[in-house]
Design a protein around this motif. Sequence first.
Motif, PDB file in Angstrom:
ATOM      1  N   GLY A   7      11.288  -2.923   7.537  1.00  0.00           N
ATOM      2  CA  GLY A   7      12.305  -3.708   6.868  1.00  0.00           C
ATOM      3  C   GLY A   7      13.683  -3.550   7.477  1.00  0.00           C
ATOM      4  O   GLY A   7      13.913  -2.739   8.389  1.00  0.00           O
ATOM      5  N   ALA A   8      14.635  -4.318   6.929  1.00  0.00           N
ATOM      6  CA  ALA A   8      15.992  -4.317   7.463  1.00  0.00           C
ATOM      7  C   ALA A   8      16.654  -2.957   7.325  1.00  0.00           C
ATOM      8  O   ALA A   8      17.572  -2.637   8.082  1.00  0.00           O
ATOM      9  N   GLY A   9      16.197  -2.137   6.388  1.00  0.00           N
ATOM     10  CA  GLY A   9      16.790  -0.826   6.185  1.00  0.00           C
ATOM     11  C   GLY A   9      16.059   0.293   6.887  1.00  0.00           C
ATOM     12  O   GLY A   9      16.302   1.472   6.601  1.00  0.00           O
ATOM     13  N   SER A  10      15.158  -0.031   7.797  1.00  0.00           N
ATOM     14  CA  SER A  10      14.404   1.006   8.516  1.00  0.00           C
ATOM     15  C   SER A  10      15.119   1.381   9.804  1.00  0.00           C
ATOM     16  O   SER A  10      15.727   0.540  10.452  1.00  0.00           O
ATOM     17  N   ASN A  11      15.011   2.666  10.150  1.00  0.00           N
ATOM     18  CA  ASN A  11      15.726   3.167  11.328  1.00  0.00           C
ATOM     19  C   ASN A  11      14.956   4.343  11.913  1.00  0.00           C
ATOM     20  O   ASN A  11      14.642   5.296  11.206  1.00  0.00           O
ATOM     21  N   LYS A  12      14.624   4.245  13.186  1.00  0.00           N
ATOM     22  CA  LYS A  12      13.958   5.327  13.913  1.00  0.00           C
ATOM     23  C   LYS A  12      12.607   5.685  13.288  1.00  0.00           C
ATOM     24  O   LYS A  12      12.307   6.857  13.042  1.00  0.00           O
ATOM     25  N   THR A  13      11.779   4.692  13.062  1.00  0.00           N
ATOM     26  CA  THR A  13      10.428   4.916  12.551  1.00  0.00           C
ATOM     27  C   THR A  13       9.465   5.057  13.721  1.00  0.00           C
ATOM     28  O   THR A  13       9.560   4.326  14.708  1.00  0.00           O
ATOM     29  N   LEU A  14       8.515   5.985  13.581  1.00  0.00           N
ATOM     30  CA  LEU A  14       7.559   6.266  14.658  1.00  0.00           C
ATOM     31  C   LEU A  14       6.149   5.908  14.202  1.00  0.00           C
ATOM     32  O   LEU A  14       5.677   6.404  13.174  1.00  0.00           O
ATOM     33  N   LEU A  15       5.469   5.043  14.962  1.00  0.00           N
ATOM     34  CA  LEU A  15       4.090   4.639  14.698  1.00  0.00           C
ATOM     35  C   LEU A  15       3.236   5.055  15.894  1.00  0.00           C
ATOM     36  O   LEU A  15       3.451   4.572  17.004  1.00  0.00           O
ATOM     37  N   VAL A  16       2.265   5.951  15.677  1.00  0.00           N
ATOM     38  CA  VAL A  16       1.450   6.477  16.768  1.00  0.00           C
ATOM     39  C   VAL A  16      -0.029   6.286  16.431  1.00  0.00           C
ATOM     40  O   VAL A  16      -0.480   6.658  15.346  1.00  0.00           O
ATOM     41  N   ASN A  17      -0.778   5.719  17.361  1.00  0.00           N
ATOM     42  CA  ASN A  17      -2.222   5.502  17.198  1.00  0.00           C
ATOM     43  C   ASN A  17      -2.506   4.697  15.932  1.00  0.00           C
ATOM     44  O   ASN A  17      -3.331   5.075  15.105  1.00  0.00           O
ATOM     45  N   LEU A  18      -1.817   3.589  15.801  1.00  0.00           N
ATOM     46  CA  LEU A  18      -1.922   2.749  14.609  1.00  0.00           C
ATOM     47  C   LEU A  18      -3.038   1.722  14.776  1.00  0.00           C
ATOM     48  O   LEU A  18      -3.160   1.092  15.822  1.00  0.00           O
ATOM     49  N   GLY A  25       0.825  -1.200   0.000  1.00  0.00           N
ATOM     50  CA  GLY A  25       0.000   0.000   0.000  1.00  0.00           C
ATOM     51  C   GLY A  25       0.858   1.250   0.000  1.00  0.00           C
ATOM     52  O   GLY A  25       0.891   2.012  -0.961  1.00  0.00           O
ATOM     53  N   ILE A  26       1.590   1.476   1.102  1.00  0.00           N
ATOM     54  CA  ILE A  26       2.530   2.588   1.222  1.00  0.00           C
ATOM     55  C   ILE A  26       3.916   1.973   1.366  1.00  0.00           C
ATOM     56  O   ILE A  26       4.149   1.146   2.250  1.00  0.00           O
ATOM     57  N   HIS A  27       4.851   2.392   0.502  1.00  0.00           N
ATOM     58  CA  HIS A  27       6.145   1.721   0.406  1.00  0.00           C
ATOM     59  C   HIS A  27       7.261   2.757   0.419  1.00  0.00           C
ATOM     60  O   HIS A  27       7.306   3.646  -0.435  1.00  0.00           O
ATOM     61  N   LEU A  28       8.176   2.660   1.398  1.00  0.00           N
ATOM     62  CA  LEU A  28       9.370   3.495   1.443  1.00  0.00           C
ATOM     63  C   LEU A  28      10.549   2.606   1.079  1.00  0.00           C
ATOM     64  O   LEU A  28      10.793   1.592   1.754  1.00  0.00           O
ATOM     65  N   THR A  29      11.294   2.986   0.014  1.00  0.00           N
ATOM     66  CA  THR A  29      12.327   2.090  -0.492  1.00  0.00           C
ATOM     67  C   THR A  29      13.506   2.881  -1.022  1.00  0.00           C
ATOM     68  O   THR A  29      13.499   4.123  -1.060  1.00  0.00           O
ATOM     69  N   LEU A  30      14.526   2.169  -1.474  1.00  0.00           N
ATOM     70  CA  LEU A  30      15.721   2.749  -2.077  1.00  0.00           C
ATOM     71  C   LEU A  30      16.106   1.874  -3.254  1.00  0.00           C
ATOM     72  O   LEU A  30      16.579   0.757  -3.079  1.00  0.00           O
ATOM     73  N   SER A  31      15.896   2.396  -4.487  1.00  0.00           N
ATOM     74  CA  SER A  31      16.110   1.584  -5.679  1.00  0.00           C
ATOM     75  C   SER A  31      17.524   1.698  -6.223  1.00  0.00           C
ATOM     76  O   SER A  31      17.912   0.925  -7.100  1.00  0.00           O
ATOM     77  N   GLY A  32      18.307   2.677  -5.756  1.00  0.00           N
ATOM     78  CA  GLY A  32      19.659   2.865  -6.265  1.00  0.00           C
ATOM     79  C   GLY A  32      20.614   3.232  -5.158  1.00  0.00           C
ATOM     80  O   GLY A  32      20.459   2.825  -4.003  1.00  0.00           O
ATOM     81  N   HIS A  87      13.191   0.776   3.441  1.00  0.00           N
ATOM     82  CA  HIS A  87      14.329   1.635   3.761  1.00  0.00           C
ATOM     83  C   HIS A  87      13.782   2.976   4.234  1.00  0.00           C
ATOM     84  O   HIS A  87      12.816   3.490   3.675  1.00  0.00           O
ATOM     85  N   GLY A  88      14.415   3.560   5.233  1.00  0.00           N
ATOM     86  CA  GLY A  88      13.965   4.863   5.715  1.00  0.00           C
ATOM     87  C   GLY A  88      14.530   5.136   7.099  1.00  0.00           C
ATOM     88  O   GLY A  88      14.606   4.237   7.933  1.00  0.00           O
ATOM     89  N   SER A  89      14.937   6.394   7.316  1.00  0.00           N
ATOM     90  CA  SER A  89      15.584   6.736   8.581  1.00  0.00           C
ATOM     91  C   SER A  89      15.071   8.058   9.134  1.00  0.00           C
ATOM     92  O   SER A  89      14.414   8.827   8.439  1.00  0.00           O
ATOM     93  N   PHE A  90      15.394   8.257  10.401  1.00  0.00           N
ATOM     94  CA  PHE A  90      15.244   9.546  11.066  1.00  0.00           C
ATOM     95  C   PHE A  90      13.808  10.053  11.069  1.00  0.00           C
ATOM     96  O   PHE A  90      13.469  11.056  10.456  1.00  0.00           O
ATOM     97  N   SER A 139      16.356  -4.040  11.390  1.00  0.00           N
ATOM     98  CA  SER A 139      15.601  -2.815  11.667  1.00  0.00           C
ATOM     99  C   SER A 139      16.047  -2.233  13.005  1.00  0.00           C
ATOM    100  O   SER A 139      16.317  -2.966  13.952  1.00  0.00           O
ATOM    101  N   GLU A 140      16.092  -0.886  13.081  1.00  0.00           N
ATOM    102  CA  GLU A 140      16.605  -0.247  14.283  1.00  0.00           C
ATOM    103  C   GLU A 140      15.614   0.761  14.852  1.00  0.00           C
ATOM    104  O   GLU A 140      15.002   1.536  14.124  1.00  0.00           O
ATOM    105  N   GLU A 141      15.447   0.714  16.152  1.00  0.00           N
ATOM    106  CA  GLU A 141      14.790   1.752  16.952  1.00  0.00           C
ATOM    107  C   GLU A 141      13.399   2.138  16.432  1.00  0.00           C
ATOM    108  O   GLU A 141      13.080   3.314  16.286  1.00  0.00           O
TER     109      GLU A 141
END
Length: 675
Positions: free
Chosen positions: A397-408, A334-341, A372-375, A425-427
């Motif tokens: 995912g393995a490339g995620s870092n410091k993601t915030l999920l609120v009232n999910l 549905g919603i995808h944060l990624t890094l293709s290059g 993938h996604g940080s900060f 995945s981190e933090e």
Amino acid sequence: MPSDHIKIPAIEPIVRSIADGVQDTFTYNFPLFASEDMVVSLNGAAQAYGFTVNGAGNTDGGTVVFDTAPASGVIVTLERRLPLERLTDFIEGGDFSARAINTELDMLMAGLQQVDRMQGQMLRYGDHETPGDIILPSRAQRANRALGFNEDGDPIAVSLEGSMAAPDFTATGTGAETRSSADKLGDLVSVKDFGAVGDGLADDTLAFQNALAAHDYVFVPSGTYLISNTVQVKNRKSLIGAGQKSVIQAINNSFVAVECPAGYTNIQHLRIEGGSVGLRLIGVDGPCVQNAVADVTIWLSTIGLQLDGGSDTNKPCYWNNFTRVLVAQPGTHGIHLTLSGGGDTPNANRFQSCRVYSLGADMTGAGIYVEHGSFNNSFVDCEANVKGTAAACVRMGAGSNKTLLVNLFTESNNGVPNVQIDAGSEETAIINLSAQSDGAAIYDLSGGNYDAVNAGWPDKNRLRKTSVTDLKATLLRHDTEFIDTPGTTQLDLSHSVHLVNATSGAIRVDLPNAGDAPGVVMVVKKLDDTSNIVTIGEDDGNGPDGTTLQLGGRYDYAEMISNGAAWSIISSNRMAGNTRYYDGSGTYDIDMAVDVYLLSSYGGVLTARLPPANAAKAVGRSVTIKKVDSSANAVMVSEQGGSGPDQYTQPLSGQYDAITVTSNGSQWYIVSKFT
């Protein structure tokens, strides 16, 4: 003075005046039943407050007094406006009150005056002319046409082609400036101005591309606009629709439907259908930053909304904002944060009240997937409601870092995890999770690299690396690990208490390297009564207090702490003995710092002097004193300011003579003596 009832004179119930900037009181000459019947307008805008109506109930009218005098040149309109309704009835067989019937007739007459005044403002046939057709042409006939008259004088729809009569335009209101019609019409450019049809049949791709190339703000009227190639909304452009009836529809899912290749764009009030990606943000022409997407729905795309870090670190995908976006029936994500290059990960993007909904359609990925996604990519008040064919409702995912999920809110079936946190995945921080899928509330593959508050099951809260200056705990639990496998077990930072059963063979447990665990406290305890040893060592280090420690008996234990450089034993029933050796003569004061004093009087008689029995360091304490040399010189055990143990100075004359004494706060007593 008012009469028994107001009278309704033949006066139009409206007064208009021009303000001079000083006058604050304006007179009206028609009656009001109540002050609420007065509508006060300034330049045609009805006012809700800032004035007082006087004279309600008087036949001759009254005044309206403004708190502040209207500005000079403002048109002040005072109008009686009644609701056309009747809320009273006369009771059958009851008294017939003249006052009541007069009031009803007054209200009726006032209502007729109001309707008459409104009709007087209408276009109408003259009294001496036979009315013709007064029915307007049908909606379809008059759409995009003007109202004209045929040879009989009846209304007809007239084409606007070549008939624009007004050479200019002036907006209603104070301060309005006159503009040319062409200038005015240029304020809003539509894709239809560039040939778009919007009938769901014609290919409107080129119309979109041309309109967005020529103008910064492009409007999409209601309609279904087929596209066969990507529509790019480039730097500082806006593509705004009329709502969910403004549909951009990809002819198939082989290409990206709509793309933002740069920054500061606005995409609002649209429905996007199909495409390999419904809407993609990727830095191509420049940094893909500060884009705003609001009130957009994306349907039937393989991937609904995608943020891609691309291949250039100088063109990142940062700081974009998404509000009230619905992704429905995606094929994969549905919603995808990624890094293709080789670019940077999508960072610090904000999602507010966004929703992914399968609506019963199969999908293979995740509702929300931060591959993938940080900060601080944050998802606030968002929802992922997916079919049971999905991999997860929300996935870090393995490339995620410091993601915030609120009232999910998450919902699915078939064991689909509500939130999956991949290894690497981190933090991730999860605050207030409503997990309605029958899978794991939090499916953690990261080794606990997340924090949760009112989230997860059965434990709602999980906090890491938390510094507390003042803590009151009503119940304290330690994360405990049970170990019973012979050989070596490497301890990690996921548990603080380790219960070891060596029944099946000797076990060695290695503490984490002290440099990786500053401030960490760990406990190791042996549970079994076999002769198999439990050895405590350190991973790539020397072990607690610089060496290994053996636990041999049942319930032997050790508690250790790391200062970031070495592990130190805090407490253990296997600690080395607490002993001091002294060789001398004369008087030696026992300071109670150790439990056992080994004294040598080889050089002459030595007096071991105990502290006073009532000294704070002596009360309740026991101490052992032993003579260790072979000389004839005695060790005399006395008391400072007292008589000594059992009221006497006690001699230790032979080698290895020993005495153990204790104080009750009043005197020293001998517990045991060996001579």
